[in-house]
Design an enzyme around this catalytic site. Structure first.
Site, PDB file in Angstrom:
ATOM      1  N   ARG A 225     -27.250 -25.112-123.169  1.00  0.00           N
ATOM      2  CA  ARG A 225     -26.973 -23.678-123.244  1.00  0.00           C
ATOM      3  C   ARG A 225     -25.794 -23.380-122.327  1.00  0.00           C
ATOM      4  NH1 ARG A 225     -29.394 -23.437-127.242  1.00  0.00           N
ATOM      5  NH2 ARG A 225     -31.196 -22.164-127.822  1.00  0.00           N
ATOM      6  N   GLU A 254     -21.007 -16.279-126.621  1.00  0.00           N
ATOM      7  CA  GLU A 254     -20.845 -16.805-127.994  1.00  0.00           C
ATOM      8  C   GLU A 254     -20.780 -15.640-128.966  1.00  0.00           C
ATOM      9  OE1 GLU A 254     -23.846 -19.754-128.843  1.00  0.00           O
ATOM     10  OE2 GLU A 254     -23.411 -20.873-127.022  1.00  0.00           O
ATOM     11  N   HIS A 273     -21.722 -23.962-131.577  1.00  0.00           N
ATOM     12  CA  HIS A 273     -23.182 -24.019-131.421  1.00  0.00           C
ATOM     13  C   HIS A 273     -23.855 -24.505-132.720  1.00  0.00           C
ATOM     14  CE1 HIS A 273     -26.871 -22.198-129.187  1.00  0.00           C
ATOM     15  NE2 HIS A 273     -27.181 -23.294-129.839  1.00  0.00           N
TER      16      HIS A 273
HETATM   17  P1  NAD Z   1     -37.535 -30.315-124.750  1.00  0.00           P
HETATM   18  O1  NAD Z   1     -38.505 -29.330-124.249  1.00  0.00           O
HETATM   19  O2  NAD Z   1     -37.990 -31.401-125.657  1.00  0.00           O
HETATM   20  O3  NAD Z   1     -36.805 -31.036-123.522  1.00  0.00           O
HETATM   21  C1  NAD Z   1     -36.315 -30.369-122.386  1.00  0.00           C
HETATM   22  C2  NAD Z   1     -36.415 -31.328-121.214  1.00  0.00           C
HETATM   23  O4  NAD Z   1     -35.738 -30.784-120.078  1.00  0.00           O
HETATM   24  C3  NAD Z   1     -37.868 -31.580-120.796  1.00  0.00           C
HETATM   25  O5  NAD Z   1     -38.048 -32.962-120.676  1.00  0.00           O
HETATM   26  C4  NAD Z   1     -37.964 -30.884-119.444  1.00  0.00           C
HETATM   27  O6  NAD Z   1     -38.862 -31.520-118.579  1.00  0.00           O
HETATM   28  C5  NAD Z   1     -36.545 -31.038-118.940  1.00  0.00           C
HETATM   29  N1  NAD Z   1     -36.199 -30.107-117.861  1.00  0.00           N
HETATM   30  C6  NAD Z   1     -36.504 -28.794-117.747  1.00  0.00           C
HETATM   31  N2  NAD Z   1     -36.006 -28.296-116.595  1.00  0.00           N
HETATM   32  C7  NAD Z   1     -35.389 -29.320-115.975  1.00  0.00           C
HETATM   33  C8  NAD Z   1     -34.676 -29.441-114.756  1.00  0.00           C
HETATM   34  N3  NAD Z   1     -34.539 -28.397-113.932  1.00  0.00           N
HETATM   35  N4  NAD Z   1     -34.144 -30.652-114.440  1.00  0.00           N
HETATM   36  C9  NAD Z   1     -34.294 -31.711-115.249  1.00  0.00           C
HETATM   37  N5  NAD Z   1     -34.958 -31.656-116.423  1.00  0.00           N
HETATM   38  C10 NAD Z   1     -35.496 -30.476-116.777  1.00  0.00           C
HETATM   39  O7  NAD Z   1     -36.391 -29.462-125.445  1.00  0.00           O
HETATM   40  P2  NAD Z   1     -35.215 -30.012-126.401  1.00  0.00           P
HETATM   41  O8  NAD Z   1     -35.626 -29.872-127.811  1.00  0.00           O
HETATM   42  O9  NAD Z   1     -34.759 -31.319-125.885  1.00  0.00           O
HETATM   43  O10 NAD Z   1     -34.094 -28.911-126.139  1.00  0.00           O
HETATM   44  C11 NAD Z   1     -33.556 -28.755-124.832  1.00  0.00           C
HETATM   45  C12 NAD Z   1     -32.641 -27.542-124.811  1.00  0.00           C
HETATM   46  O11 NAD Z   1     -31.455 -27.849-125.530  1.00  0.00           O
HETATM   47  C13 NAD Z   1     -33.232 -26.320-125.508  1.00  0.00           C
HETATM   48  O12 NAD Z   1     -33.979 -25.549-124.590  1.00  0.00           O
HETATM   49  C14 NAD Z   1     -32.016 -25.583-125.999  1.00  0.00           C
HETATM   50  O13 NAD Z   1     -31.565 -24.676-125.021  1.00  0.00           O
HETATM   51  C15 NAD Z   1     -30.971 -26.677-126.166  1.00  0.00           C
HETATM   52  N6  NAD Z   1     -30.706 -26.991-127.582  1.00  0.00           N
HETATM   53  C16 NAD Z   1     -29.443 -26.814-128.056  1.00  0.00           C
HETATM   54  C17 NAD Z   1     -29.161 -27.123-129.377  1.00  0.00           C
HETATM   55  C18 NAD Z   1     -27.763 -26.949-129.934  1.00  0.00           C
HETATM   56  O14 NAD Z   1     -27.628 -26.642-131.092  1.00  0.00           O
HETATM   57  N7  NAD Z   1     -26.728 -27.140-129.168  1.00  0.00           N
HETATM   58  C19 NAD Z   1     -30.176 -27.603-130.227  1.00  0.00           C
HETATM   59  C20 NAD Z   1     -31.463 -27.778-129.704  1.00  0.00           C
HETATM   60  C21 NAD Z   1     -31.713 -27.475-128.378  1.00  0.00           C
END
Ligand code: NAD
Length: 307
Positions: A225, A254, A273
């Protein structure tokens, strides 16, 4: 929970046609219809991209994104509305996108495309192109995205390290750092790839200090993000050659404003995005919705429940 009508909110149109998802879910026990803002109150559950105040009157809202930073958790809780998200489905799509960014930088593909627009036959300098095996990448956040990135980028011979909230090992990563060791984790990496959710802890996690810590020949990738990064600090780091370049799918504002310097900086790839886009997106979301509908009349916990 009794499901009488499930709405597919038309804001999902930004990612896939809402009618595709409604048709995919047509065999559910309750009618599934594409709805606009005016029809939210006629449903008891909705699948959506954006948030609307009217959702607080429903029983259940499903986000088609993994990131749910746009939803007011406190209000959902106060109104007894269940919120679920779409984490778990973006590993391969985002992993392949990130591999594409890395291959563009190493094989100079972004330069070729830019040159082609100008009908310019221009080869890279002899020392610009490189290959990936033996390079290292640090993935910040080892959830669905992080593991997908490790699988695809690791298969290209890149040595993967990860940073998570504990230092326990994760399959696909040769070393894991705990999140209070961010600077140690990113200091030696050739690529730093951000895949954490946006939370109070991760807002501006990547600031001027973090970019100072990175190697001058390292590339930064953000598919998480925008606000996880202090964007002016990133622009300073790029303009002063404190880092080699960046691939950015997400931004503090965005769409990325037309006057942002990021559009024109050398060695910066901007994508709108869409790192997780795939023609199968509606099916992947639909499977999560279907799973939760089947849990409605049991006491089973909702899959991917956030609130
Ligand atoms: P997820 O919940 O599977 O994984 C997130 C991981 O981050 C978890 O393992 C969590 O423990 C870890 N985490 C949280 N806070 C942390 C910190 N302070 N330090 C280290 N690790 C930390 O989620 P996901 O499906 O992998 O998605 C992650 C993020 O990516 C979403 O929240 C979203 O914002 C973003 N995303 C972006 C796109 C895109 O199109 N660019 C697509 C999907 C997700």
């Amino acid at each position: 929970l009794e499901l009488e009508r499930l709405g597919v909110h038309d804001s999902v149109e930004a990612v896939f046609p809402p009618a595709e998802l409604a048709a995919f879910l047509a065999d559910l026990p309750a009618p599934v219809d594409v709805i606009g803002d005016g029809e939210i109150a006629t449903c008891d559950a909705a699948v959506t991209l954006e948030h609307r105040e009217a959702f607080l009157e429903l029983d259940w809202v499903h986000s088609i994104q993994a990131g749910v930073d746009r939803f007011p958790f406190d209000a959902f809780e106060a109104n007894d509305v269940i919120l679920t998200n779409s984490t778990g489905i973006h590993d391969r799509s985002v992993g392949e996108t990130v591999a594409g960014y890395l291959l563009s930088f190493s094989r100079r593909l972004h330069d070729h495309v830019a040159n082609q627009q100008e009908r310019r036959w221009s080869r890279p300098e002899w020392d610009e192109a490189f290959t990936l095996p033996g390079k290292t990448a640090c993935v910040v956040g080892t959830g669905t995205l992080g593991r997908g990135v490790a699988e695809v980028v690791g298969s290209l011979g890149v040595e993967m390290t990860g940073l998570r909230r504990s230092s326990e090992s994760v399959p696909g990563f040769e070393a894991i750092y705990a999140n209070d060791d961010l600077h140690a984790a990113i200091a030696e990496a050739d690529f730093v790839i951000v895949t954490v959710p946006l939370t109070d802890d991760t807002r501006h996690l990547f600031d001027a200090d973090a970019f100072d810590t990175m190697r001058e020949d390292a590339y930064f990738v953000n598919v998480a993000r925008g606000p996880v990064v202090d964007e002016p600090a990133l622009i300073d780091a790029l303009e002063s050659d404190a880092i080699a370049g960046a691939a950015l799918d997400v931004f503090e504002a965005e769409p990325l404003p037309e006057n942002s310097p990021l559009w024109e900086l050398d060695e910066v790839i901007v994508s709108p995005h869409c790192a997780a886009y795939t023609r199968d997106y509606f099916r992947d979301v639909g499977e999560i919705v279907r799973k939760n509908v089947s849990r409605l009349d049991s006491d089973a916990e909702f899959h991917n429940r956030v609130v």
